[in-house]
Design an enzyme around this catalytic site. Sequence first.
Site, PDB file in Angstrom:
ATOM      1  N   ALA A  76       8.722  -4.434  12.073  1.00  0.00           N
ATOM      2  CA  ALA A  76       9.063  -5.168  10.842  1.00  0.00           C
ATOM      3  C   ALA A  76      10.552  -5.484  10.811  1.00  0.00           C
ATOM      4  CB  ALA A  76       8.661  -4.331   9.630  1.00  0.00           C
ATOM      5  N   ASN A 116       3.433  -6.747  13.577  1.00  0.00           N
ATOM      6  CA  ASN A 116       3.011  -5.387  13.910  1.00  0.00           C
ATOM      7  C   ASN A 116       3.231  -5.194  15.420  1.00  0.00           C
ATOM      8  OD1 ASN A 116       1.331  -2.962  14.285  1.00  0.00           O
ATOM      9  ND2 ASN A 116       0.426  -3.489  12.316  1.00  0.00           N
ATOM     10  N   SER A 168      -2.410  -1.279   9.361  1.00  0.00           N
ATOM     11  CA  SER A 168      -3.481  -1.271  10.358  1.00  0.00           C
ATOM     12  C   SER A 168      -4.702  -2.022   9.840  1.00  0.00           C
ATOM     13  CB  SER A 168      -3.846   0.169  10.719  1.00  0.00           C
ATOM     14  OG  SER A 168      -4.205   0.883   9.553  1.00  0.00           O
ATOM     15  N   ASP A 181       6.209   4.694  -1.412  1.00  0.00           N
ATOM     16  CA  ASP A 181       7.584   5.180  -1.269  1.00  0.00           C
ATOM     17  C   ASP A 181       8.590   4.486  -2.187  1.00  0.00           C
ATOM     18  OD1 ASP A 181       8.031   2.696   0.058  1.00  0.00           O
ATOM     19  OD2 ASP A 181       7.499   3.590   1.980  1.00  0.00           O
ATOM     20  N   HIS A 230      -1.441   1.560  -4.310  1.00  0.00           N
ATOM     21  CA  HIS A 230      -1.816   2.983  -4.198  1.00  0.00           C
ATOM     22  C   HIS A 230      -0.919   3.892  -5.027  1.00  0.00           C
ATOM     23  CE1 HIS A 230      -3.825   1.939  -0.072  1.00  0.00           C
ATOM     24  NE2 HIS A 230      -4.484   1.476  -1.101  1.00  0.00           N
ATOM     25  N   CYS A 282      -3.189  15.107 -19.024  1.00  0.00           N
ATOM     26  CA  CYS A 282      -3.025  14.952 -20.478  1.00  0.00           C
ATOM     27  C   CYS A 282      -2.344  13.627 -20.831  1.00  0.00           C
ATOM     28  CB  CYS A 282      -2.229  16.122 -21.060  1.00  0.00           C
ATOM     29  SG  CYS A 282      -0.459  16.048 -20.675  1.00  0.00           S
ATOM     30  N   GLN A 305       0.850  -1.191   0.000  1.00  0.00           N
ATOM     31  CA  GLN A 305       0.000   0.000   0.000  1.00  0.00           C
ATOM     32  C   GLN A 305       0.886   1.241   0.000  1.00  0.00           C
ATOM     33  OE1 GLN A 305      -3.313  -0.522   3.123  1.00  0.00           O
ATOM     34  NE2 GLN A 305      -1.769  -2.030   3.631  1.00  0.00           N
TER      35      GLN A 305
HETATM   36  P1  NAD Z   1      -1.455   2.999   8.703  1.00  0.00           P
HETATM   37  O1  NAD Z   1      -0.762   4.287   8.897  1.00  0.00           O
HETATM   38  O2  NAD Z   1      -2.941   2.955   8.783  1.00  0.00           O
HETATM   39  O3  NAD Z   1      -0.938   1.923   9.779  1.00  0.00           O
HETATM   40  C1  NAD Z   1       0.412   1.704  10.048  1.00  0.00           C
HETATM   41  C2  NAD Z   1       0.528   0.397  10.819  1.00  0.00           C
HETATM   42  O4  NAD Z   1       1.901   0.135  10.989  1.00  0.00           O
HETATM   43  C3  NAD Z   1      -0.105   0.409  12.214  1.00  0.00           C
HETATM   44  O5  NAD Z   1      -0.849  -0.782  12.399  1.00  0.00           O
HETATM   45  C4  NAD Z   1       1.117   0.426  13.152  1.00  0.00           C
HETATM   46  O6  NAD Z   1       0.870  -0.272  14.366  1.00  0.00           O
HETATM   47  C5  NAD Z   1       2.122  -0.311  12.319  1.00  0.00           C
HETATM   48  N1  NAD Z   1       3.521  -0.013  12.633  1.00  0.00           N
HETATM   49  C6  NAD Z   1       4.052   1.132  13.144  1.00  0.00           C
HETATM   50  N2  NAD Z   1       5.384   1.017  13.260  1.00  0.00           N
HETATM   51  C7  NAD Z   1       5.700  -0.211  12.781  1.00  0.00           C
HETATM   52  C8  NAD Z   1       6.922  -0.918  12.613  1.00  0.00           C
HETATM   53  N3  NAD Z   1       8.092  -0.366  12.947  1.00  0.00           N
HETATM   54  N4  NAD Z   1       6.880  -2.175  12.106  1.00  0.00           N
HETATM   55  C9  NAD Z   1       5.706  -2.745  11.761  1.00  0.00           C
HETATM   56  N5  NAD Z   1       4.518  -2.121  11.903  1.00  0.00           N
HETATM   57  C10 NAD Z   1       4.520  -0.869  12.410  1.00  0.00           C
HETATM   58  O7  NAD Z   1      -0.934   2.436   7.335  1.00  0.00           O
HETATM   59  P2  NAD Z   1      -1.556   1.442   6.272  1.00  0.00           P
HETATM   60  O8  NAD Z   1      -2.262   0.338   6.962  1.00  0.00           O
HETATM   61  O9  NAD Z   1      -0.464   1.158   5.315  1.00  0.00           O
HETATM   62  O10 NAD Z   1      -2.684   2.210   5.471  1.00  0.00           O
HETATM   63  C11 NAD Z   1      -2.814   3.537   5.222  1.00  0.00           C
HETATM   64  C12 NAD Z   1      -2.246   4.173   3.995  1.00  0.00           C
HETATM   65  O11 NAD Z   1      -1.025   4.704   4.360  1.00  0.00           O
HETATM   66  C13 NAD Z   1      -1.964   3.427   2.760  1.00  0.00           C
HETATM   67  O12 NAD Z   1      -2.853   3.873   1.801  1.00  0.00           O
HETATM   68  C14 NAD Z   1      -0.554   3.923   2.317  1.00  0.00           C
HETATM   69  O13 NAD Z   1      -0.600   4.343   0.963  1.00  0.00           O
HETATM   70  C15 NAD Z   1      -0.353   5.101   3.168  1.00  0.00           C
HETATM   71  N6  NAD Z   1       0.983   5.544   3.569  1.00  0.00           N
HETATM   72  C16 NAD Z   1       2.086   5.075   2.956  1.00  0.00           C
HETATM   73  C17 NAD Z   1       3.323   5.507   3.373  1.00  0.00           C
HETATM   74  C18 NAD Z   1       4.537   5.003   2.666  1.00  0.00           C
HETATM   75  O14 NAD Z   1       4.513   4.862   1.450  1.00  0.00           O
HETATM   76  N7  NAD Z   1       5.595   4.719   3.401  1.00  0.00           N
HETATM   77  C19 NAD Z   1       3.442   6.396   4.451  1.00  0.00           C
HETATM   78  C20 NAD Z   1       2.279   6.882   5.046  1.00  0.00           C
HETATM   79  C21 NAD Z   1       1.042   6.409   4.600  1.00  0.00           C
END
Ligand code: NAD
Length: 243
Positions: free
Chosen positions: A230, A211, A187, A100, A115, A125, A97
Amino acid sequence: MIEELVRLIENSDSIVALTGAGMSVECGIAPFRGEGGLWEKFNPEEYAHIRSYRNDPSKSWELFKLQIEEVTDAEPHAGYDVLVDLEEYGLDSVITQNVDGLHMRAGSKDVIELHGTLSKLKCDCGYKEDTSEYLDEILENKVPKCNCGSYLRPDVVMFGEPLPAHAVERALELSRNCGLMLVLGTSSVVYPAASLPVIAREHGAKIVEINPSRTTLTGTTAHLSVNGTALNVLKGMTELLGK
Ligand code: NAD
């Protein structure tokens, strides 16, 4: 728990990883939700909805600029390399998702970006170009423009927009056919990504989440919930794999 995870990996020949913002937290990229998340500073309706972008692109670009800066400064951590190494143990694809591009940079062979990506800019365009070509302007707080006169924006899915159909189809197919799904740092509240572990389980896959917090999968869809970050869990896992 890590031992149990390693046993599952060694007994599966078709593994898929599903990653979310938590996968990149230890690279210095903020998640959306929770402590330190981007939504503490940016109201998604105001900054990340396609409607608000159409009304005022420069406002959405405040968020895009911050995200592009974070991603430019970040490097994939060792956990990304572990996912590459897992290809030898049957990991077929990474469904992410994240926008980056870090799985690509780490060298994962098949990455499905549900995403989209911050590493490309696009115009209505049809023009598309690497974000790096416009980095200087972006860092000077300018909103990059296409030759056609319209504003450019990152090739990411904003709220109110559909996901790329091809990516969704592939993600569904992989979820239906895998034997093990590793769900890292999500999440599991954003759909349709959140439905993929449910679909995988309905089709007979084992589901393991990694997580540091409980999620909607904990005690429901996940067969195993490994509590940890992670980076730590993936690193711990490689020490046991193949032993
Ligand atoms: P989210 O922000 O809803 O949830 C993040 C999850 O990661 C939480 O459950 C949290 O407990 C967990 N987490 C926090 N630190 C962690 C770690 N060190 N190791 C493992 N898990 C950890 O993110 P989501 O579920 O990916 O969904 C939301 C949206 O966030 C997606 O659409 C995505 O595109 C977007 N997003 C992406 C980035 C990126 O590309 N890095 C950054 C911010 C948001």
